[in-house]
Scaffold this motif. Structure first.
Motif, PDB file in Angstrom:
ATOM      1  N   CYS A  50       1.096  -0.694   0.001  1.00 33.20           N
ATOM      2  CA  CYS A  50       0.319   0.114  -0.107  1.00 33.20           C
ATOM      3  C   CYS A  50       0.626   1.580   0.087  1.00 33.20           C
ATOM      4  N   ILE A  51       0.264   2.877   0.194  1.00 30.78           N
ATOM      5  CA  ILE A  51       1.102   3.401   0.090  1.00 30.78           C
ATOM      6  C   ILE A  51       0.998   4.279   0.975  1.00 30.78           C
ATOM      7  N   ALA A  52       2.082   4.868   1.689  1.00 31.09           N
ATOM      8  CA  ALA A  52       2.309   5.885   3.154  1.00 31.09           C
ATOM      9  C   ALA A  52       2.126   4.182   3.470  1.00 31.09           C
ATOM     10  N   GLN A  56       0.262   3.115   7.914  1.00 26.67           N
ATOM     11  CA  GLN A  56      -0.760   2.672   7.995  1.00 26.67           C
ATOM     12  C   GLN A  56      -0.493   1.163   8.852  1.00 26.67           C
ATOM     13  N   HIS A  57       0.352   1.116   8.719  1.00 31.02           N
ATOM     14  CA  HIS A  57       1.582  -0.166   9.300  1.00 31.02           C
ATOM     15  C   HIS A  57       1.909  -0.262  10.882  1.00 31.02           C
ATOM     16  N   LYS A  58       2.750   0.674  10.883  1.00 27.07           N
ATOM     17  CA  LYS A  58       3.826   0.318  11.728  1.00 27.07           C
ATOM     18  C   LYS A  58       3.183   2.623  13.068  1.00 27.07           C
ATOM     19  N   THR A  88      -6.013  13.057  11.494  1.00 27.41           N
ATOM     20  CA  THR A  88      -5.926  12.261  12.691  1.00 27.41           C
ATOM     21  C   THR A  88      -4.337  11.165  12.074  1.00 27.41           C
ATOM     22  N   LYS A  89      -4.816  10.379  12.172  1.00 26.82           N
ATOM     23  CA  LYS A  89      -4.380   9.202  12.172  1.00 26.82           C
ATOM     24  C   LYS A  89      -4.595   9.001  10.116  1.00 26.82           C
ATOM     25  N   ARG A  90      -6.160   8.094  10.576  1.00 31.38           N
ATOM     26  CA  ARG A  90      -6.891   8.442   9.342  1.00 31.38           C
ATOM     27  C   ARG A  90      -6.840   8.892   8.624  1.00 31.38           C
ATOM     28  N   GLN A  91      -7.210  10.652   9.401  1.00 35.48           N
ATOM     29  CA  GLN A  91      -7.211  11.678   8.306  1.00 35.48           C
ATOM     30  C   GLN A  91      -6.793  11.921   6.552  1.00 35.48           C
ATOM     31  N   PHE A  92      -5.352  11.123   7.806  1.00 36.45           N
ATOM     32  CA  PHE A  92      -4.032  11.762   6.481  1.00 36.45           C
ATOM     33  C   PHE A  92      -3.920  10.726   5.719  1.00 36.45           C
ATOM     34  N   ILE A  93      -4.364   8.720   5.889  1.00 36.34           N
ATOM     35  CA  ILE A  93      -4.473   8.219   5.639  1.00 36.34           C
ATOM     36  C   ILE A  93      -4.421   8.376   4.815  1.00 36.34           C
ATOM     37  N   SER A  94      -5.968   9.201   4.335  1.00 36.16           N
ATOM     38  CA  SER A  94      -7.342   9.190   3.024  1.00 36.16           C
ATOM     39  C   SER A  94      -6.884  10.589   2.356  1.00 36.16           C
ATOM     40  N   TYR A  95      -6.047  11.625   2.588  1.00 38.59           N
ATOM     41  CA  TYR A  95      -5.782  12.620   2.307  1.00 38.59           C
ATOM     42  C   TYR A  95      -4.302  11.933   1.378  1.00 38.59           C
ATOM     43  N   TYR A 170       2.939  -0.676  18.055  1.00 36.60           N
ATOM     44  CA  TYR A 170       2.307  -0.444  19.466  1.00 36.60           C
ATOM     45  C   TYR A 170       0.903  -0.024  18.847  1.00 36.60           C
ATOM     46  N   LYS A 171      -0.241  -0.281  18.755  1.00 34.07           N
ATOM     47  CA  LYS A 171      -1.701   0.144  18.056  1.00 34.07           C
ATOM     48  C   LYS A 171      -2.304   1.229  19.360  1.00 34.07           C
TER      49      LYS A 171
END
Length: 412
Positions: A50-52, A56-58, A88-95, A170-171
């Motif tokens: 995937c991108i980024a 996404q994973h770490k 947020t993390k999720r928002q940055f990934i969606s961007y 760590y999540k």
């Protein structure tokens, strides 16, 4: 991307009519978009699926951008207006996903680069993955400063009976409920993980081996970073550093009394010289003052049930989290060039570290975050764009000279 390829029973090869970009993180996406804006095709090779992939994973679930969004957007395509000041993390990934879609960027996934080297005979870069050999006139290293986790070699680590993990795994603090956790590292990762552990009823003990600058994320209602950037336009760096420390001491207090010694060099000067980023506090300091996050000295040795510290004290812990950061992995696969240091950073400092010899470029190694990435990406695209018109027909002539045909898998 335009390409030519040839297959036999042992080796597949692919000619890339445009630059090869290693890494599909923000840096790789940014330079690909800027190249496209200049009419230059490119191919991104990404080891993950995937991108980024780092994002996404770490990264941990509660992660937000530490800087306002205007300082974190990539060239030519901004954040949506409805995104908060600190996405947020999720928002940055969606961007980033929207960014790739907008510019029709389609990386070639699961292509882990084993060796990349300039062939002085042919005058082209050869990039070897597990099942392909790619050729191009240009190579752009976009794997960045944070490609691999740093795992410290601490005496006795193998003896510890509990789990040991790097922050890349760590999540959230959910699985550490009511545990005594030793967090090794007091940078932004160490602070935020410790804060997250507190909010899940764990008892974090954070190791502060080195000195660290802690600044409020905002000063007087303004982003500390925004304020610093504005002041640097009209004041010397050291004056700005003194101002930041004055306001930090007034708002946060004397962190030395908490066991968090400040470096003698100012925060911006230190960042520019070493890449060490100041901690932007998002709540951890109040937990330290309340005693919910304990500060401990450097670790001397890990034991079966805990750790011994350099000040002679000992502690028992259920888990250990390594907030020890990341490093470049460039030296492990890029060969035959002296452009990078042994630590995998360009020897030439910012703002001139984006261009090497023989068509080698780097993006995302400025130690200045995504602002530095955007600057590099634009410079690279302009530079390659000037050459591109001279070489855009080379691939077709190359294939014709080898008597290759469409039946042999050629595509333009």
């Amino acid at each position: 991307m335009s390409s030519c390829k040839e297959e036999d029973t042992q080796q597949k090869w692919l000619w890339v009519n445009g630059p090869i970009i290693i890494g599909a993180g923000p840096s790789g996406l940014a330079v690909s978009a800027c190249l496209k804006e200049n009419g230059v095709p490119s191919l991104i090779l990404e080891r993950s699926d995937c991108i980024a992939s780092l994002w996404q994973h770490k990264t941990y679930d509660r992660l937000k951008l530490h800087l306002p969004k205007q300082f974190c957007q990539l060239p030519l395509f901004g954040f949506p207006d409805n995104f908060p000041k600190y996405p947020t993390k999720r928002q940055f990934i969606s961007y980033l996903e929207s960014y790739a879609k907008h510019f029709s960027i389609n990386p070639k996934y699961k292509q882990a680069v084993q060796v990349a080297e300039f062939d002085h005979v042919s005058g082209f870069w050869k990039v070897q993955t597990q099942n392909f050999q790619y050729f191009s006139k240009w190579l752009i290293v976009a794997t960045g400063e944070n490609a691999e986790p740093v795992i410290p070699n601490i005496q006795g680590m193998d003896k510890f009976k509990g789990p040991v993990m790097h922050t890349s795994l760590y999540k959230s603090g959910t699985e550490f409920n009511n545990q005594r956790v030793l967090v090794i590292g007091c940078g932004n990762f160490g602070m935020e993980v410790s804060l997250d552990l507190c909010r899940h009823n764990a008892i974090p003990h954070m190791v502060a081996r080195n000195s660290v600058h802690i600044l409020p994320r905002e000063m007087l209602g303004i982003s500390t970073f925004s304020m610093a950037m504005a002041l640097l336009k009209c004041l010397p760096l050291r004056i700005v550093d003194k101002f930041l420390l004055l306001v930090a001491n007034l708002t946060l207090g004397n962190t030395d009394k908490l066991g968090l010694r400040r470096p003698k060099t100012g925060p911006i000067e230190l960042k520019n010289a070493t890449g060490k980023t100041p901690v932007l506090d998002v709540g951890a300091l109040s937990q330290i003052k309340a005693g919910k996050i304990q500060i401990v000295h450097a670790v001397k040795e890990i034991t079966k049930i805990g750790a011994k510290f350099v000040d002679g004290k000992e502690g028992e812990f259920d888990s250990i989290i390594l907030a020890t950061g990341y490093k470049s992995n460039v030296p492990s696969w890029l060969k035959g060039t002296e452009f990078f240091t042994e630590q995998g950073m360009p020897k030439t400092p910012f703002p001139n570290g984006w261009k090497g010899e023989n068509g080698l470029y780097t993006v995302g190694f400025t130690r200045r975050g995504l602002l530095g990435t955007a600057c590099d990406a634009k410079n690279i695209a302009r530079d390659i764009g000037d050459e591109w018109r001279k070489y855009k027909g080379f691939c077709k002539n190359f294939c014709i000279s080898r008597n290759l045909s469409d039946s042999q898998g050629i595509c333009f």
